[in-house]
Design a protein around this motif. Structure first.
Motif, PDB file in Angstrom:
ATOM      1  N   CYS A  31       0.893  -1.246  -0.219  1.00 44.69           N
ATOM      2  CA  CYS A  31      -0.047   0.327  -0.008  1.00 44.69           C
ATOM      3  C   CYS A  31       0.455   1.343  -0.042  1.00 44.69           C
ATOM      4  CB  CYS A  31      -0.797  -0.032   1.259  1.00 44.69           C
ATOM      5  SG  CYS A  31      -0.290   0.338   2.338  1.00 44.69           S
ATOM      6  N   GLY A  32       0.036   3.197  -0.190  1.00 46.72           N
ATOM      7  CA  GLY A  32       0.852   3.506  -0.612  1.00 46.72           C
ATOM      8  C   GLY A  32       1.705   4.014   0.172  1.00 46.72           C
ATOM      9  N   PHE A  33       0.932   4.155   1.804  1.00 44.52           N
ATOM     10  CA  PHE A  33       1.073   4.137   2.645  1.00 44.52           C
ATOM     11  C   PHE A  33       2.147   3.986   3.824  1.00 44.52           C
ATOM     12  CE2 PHE A  33      -3.141   5.668   3.206  1.00 44.52           C
ATOM     13  CZ  PHE A  33      -2.920   7.042   3.089  1.00 44.52           C
ATOM     14  N   SER A  34       2.215   2.248   3.638  1.00 44.00           N
ATOM     15  CA  SER A  34       3.121   0.842   3.845  1.00 44.00           C
ATOM     16  C   SER A  34       5.039   2.240   3.054  1.00 44.00           C
ATOM     17  CB  SER A  34       3.052  -0.036   3.479  1.00 44.00           C
ATOM     18  OG  SER A  34       1.879  -0.637   4.597  1.00 44.00           O
ATOM     19  N   GLY A  35       4.160   2.155   1.659  1.00 45.58           N
ATOM     20  CA  GLY A  35       5.632   2.802   0.784  1.00 45.58           C
ATOM     21  C   GLY A  35       6.006   3.543   1.651  1.00 45.58           C
ATOM     22  N   LYS A  36       5.153   4.441   1.826  1.00 45.64           N
ATOM     23  CA  LYS A  36       6.131   5.650   2.204  1.00 45.64           C
ATOM     24  C   LYS A  36       6.512   5.133   3.329  1.00 45.64           C
ATOM     25  CE  LYS A  36       6.202  10.061   2.125  1.00 45.64           C
ATOM     26  NZ  LYS A  36       7.186  11.347   1.206  1.00 45.64           N
ATOM     27  N   ALA A  37       5.583   4.959   4.546  1.00 42.77           N
ATOM     28  CA  ALA A  37       6.842   4.597   5.917  1.00 42.77           C
ATOM     29  C   ALA A  37       8.029   4.119   5.407  1.00 42.77           C
ATOM     30  CB  ALA A  37       5.598   3.498   6.470  1.00 42.77           C
ATOM     31  N   ILE A  38       8.067   3.110   4.747  1.00 40.42           N
ATOM     32  CA  ILE A  38       9.748   2.601   4.131  1.00 40.42           C
ATOM     33  C   ILE A  38      10.682   3.730   3.531  1.00 40.42           C
ATOM     34  CG2 ILE A  38      10.886   1.116   2.748  1.00 40.42           C
ATOM     35  CD1 ILE A  38       9.693  -0.835   5.374  1.00 40.42           C
ATOM     36  N   GLN A  39       9.903   4.717   2.777  1.00 41.64           N
ATOM     37  CA  GLN A  39      10.786   5.513   1.773  1.00 41.64           C
ATOM     38  C   GLN A  39      11.605   6.622   3.393  1.00 41.64           C
ATOM     39  OE1 GLN A  39       8.984   7.549  -0.596  1.00 41.64           O
ATOM     40  NE2 GLN A  39      10.523   9.321  -0.708  1.00 41.64           N
ATOM     41  N   LEU A  40      10.564   6.195   3.604  1.00 35.07           N
ATOM     42  CA  LEU A  40      11.364   7.542   5.006  1.00 35.07           C
ATOM     43  C   LEU A  40      12.019   6.648   5.935  1.00 35.07           C
ATOM     44  CD1 LEU A  40       7.815   9.099   6.368  1.00 35.07           C
ATOM     45  CD2 LEU A  40       9.458  10.432   5.303  1.00 35.07           C
ATOM     46  N   LEU A  41      12.776   5.853   6.354  1.00 37.14           N
ATOM     47  CA  LEU A  41      13.175   5.095   7.829  1.00 37.14           C
ATOM     48  C   LEU A  41      14.256   4.428   6.440  1.00 37.14           C
ATOM     49  CD1 LEU A  41      10.414   2.456   8.704  1.00 37.14           C
ATOM     50  CD2 LEU A  41      11.998   4.948  10.117  1.00 37.14           C
ATOM     51  N   LYS A  42      14.239   4.330   5.669  1.00 38.20           N
ATOM     52  CA  LYS A  42      15.285   4.887   4.591  1.00 38.20           C
ATOM     53  C   LYS A  42      15.953   6.153   4.163  1.00 38.20           C
ATOM     54  CE  LYS A  42      14.544   0.701   2.085  1.00 38.20           C
ATOM     55  NZ  LYS A  42      13.914  -0.105  -0.282  1.00 38.20           N
ATOM     56  N   GLU A  43      15.770   6.849   4.255  1.00 38.99           N
ATOM     57  CA  GLU A  43      15.592   7.869   4.109  1.00 38.99           C
ATOM     58  C   GLU A  43      16.660   8.841   5.622  1.00 38.99           C
ATOM     59  OE1 GLU A  43      13.615  10.724   2.307  1.00 38.99           O
ATOM     60  OE2 GLU A  43      13.322   9.927   0.223  1.00 38.99           O
ATOM     61  N   SER A  44      15.841   7.661   6.643  1.00 38.29           N
ATOM     62  CA  SER A  44      16.685   8.443   7.505  1.00 38.29           C
ATOM     63  C   SER A  44      18.077   8.001   8.476  1.00 38.29           C
ATOM     64  CB  SER A  44      15.316   8.324   8.513  1.00 38.29           C
ATOM     65  OG  SER A  44      14.477   9.259   8.349  1.00 38.29           O
ATOM     66  N   GLY A  45      17.750   6.705   6.665  1.00 41.83           N
ATOM     67  CA  GLY A  45      19.283   5.936   7.993  1.00 41.83           C
ATOM     68  C   GLY A  45      19.492   4.464   7.906  1.00 41.83           C
ATOM     69  N   VAL A  46      17.366   3.876   8.908  1.00 40.52           N
ATOM     70  CA  VAL A  46      17.841   2.844   9.671  1.00 40.52           C
ATOM     71  C   VAL A  46      18.401   1.955   9.067  1.00 40.52           C
ATOM     72  CG1 VAL A  46      16.524   1.660  10.756  1.00 40.52           C
ATOM     73  CG2 VAL A  46      15.748   3.838  10.557  1.00 40.52           C
ATOM     74  N   GLN A  47      19.302   1.011   9.785  1.00 46.64           N
ATOM     75  CA  GLN A  47      19.984   0.075   9.776  1.00 46.64           C
ATOM     76  C   GLN A  47      19.108  -1.260   9.885  1.00 46.64           C
ATOM     77  OE1 GLN A  47      23.270   0.356   7.695  1.00 46.64           O
ATOM     78  NE2 GLN A  47      22.588   2.069   7.450  1.00 46.64           N
ATOM     79  N   ASP A  48      18.438  -1.206  11.138  1.00 47.61           N
ATOM     80  CA  ASP A  48      18.185  -2.077  11.759  1.00 47.61           C
ATOM     81  C   ASP A  48      16.807  -2.345  11.668  1.00 47.61           C
ATOM     82  OD1 ASP A  48      19.203  -4.420  13.282  1.00 47.61           O
ATOM     83  OD2 ASP A  48      19.773  -3.639  14.917  1.00 47.61           O
ATOM     84  N   LEU A  49      15.739  -2.572  10.708  1.00 42.04           N
ATOM     85  CA  LEU A  49      14.837  -2.095  10.705  1.00 42.04           C
ATOM     86  C   LEU A  49      14.052  -3.888  10.658  1.00 42.04           C
ATOM     87  CD1 LEU A  49      11.942  -0.814  10.109  1.00 42.04           C
ATOM     88  CD2 LEU A  49      12.934  -1.108   7.757  1.00 42.04           C
TER      89      LEU A  49
END
Length: 104
Positions: A31-49
């Motif tokens: 879903c778009g909201f889940s996609g947006k959440a993943i994008q934000l986490l990646k852009e925030s540099g999350v390693q341990d997700l």
């Protein structure tokens, strides 16, 4: 809602630094909201997700809503604390608050 599901959710969010309950996977959001959440986490540099696909299990899908008292998915947990969904994540990202929380 079974106690087993609630226990599993509590264990998952408390034992992993960053957990996203979402529709689909990080590689293939459903879903778009889940996609947006993943994008934000990646852009925030999350390693341990750790991600949990709520579409795999109806009990988990309802259980996470009961657990957080929040009606929608995705849901982000950082260090065992419920942060919110994609709209809240987006606001926090834009203010720099999300990045700071994830680096702490």
């Amino acid at each position: 809602m079974s106690d087993d599901v609630q226990s599993w959710i509590k264990e998952t969010v408390s034992q992993n630094p960053v957990v996203l309950f979402m529709k689909g996977t990080a590689q293939f959001p459903q879903c778009g909201f889940s996609g947006k959440a993943i994008q934000l986490l990646k852009e925030s540099g999350v390693q341990d997700l750790v991600t949990v696909n709520v579409l795999d299990d109806a009990e988990v899908r309802q259980g996470i809503k009961d657990f957080s008292q929040w009606p929608t998915v995705p849901q982000l947990y950082v260090k065992g604390e419920f942060i919110g969904g994609s709209d809240i994540m987006n606001e926090m990202f834009e203010s720099g608050e999300l990045q700071a929380l994830l680096k702490a």
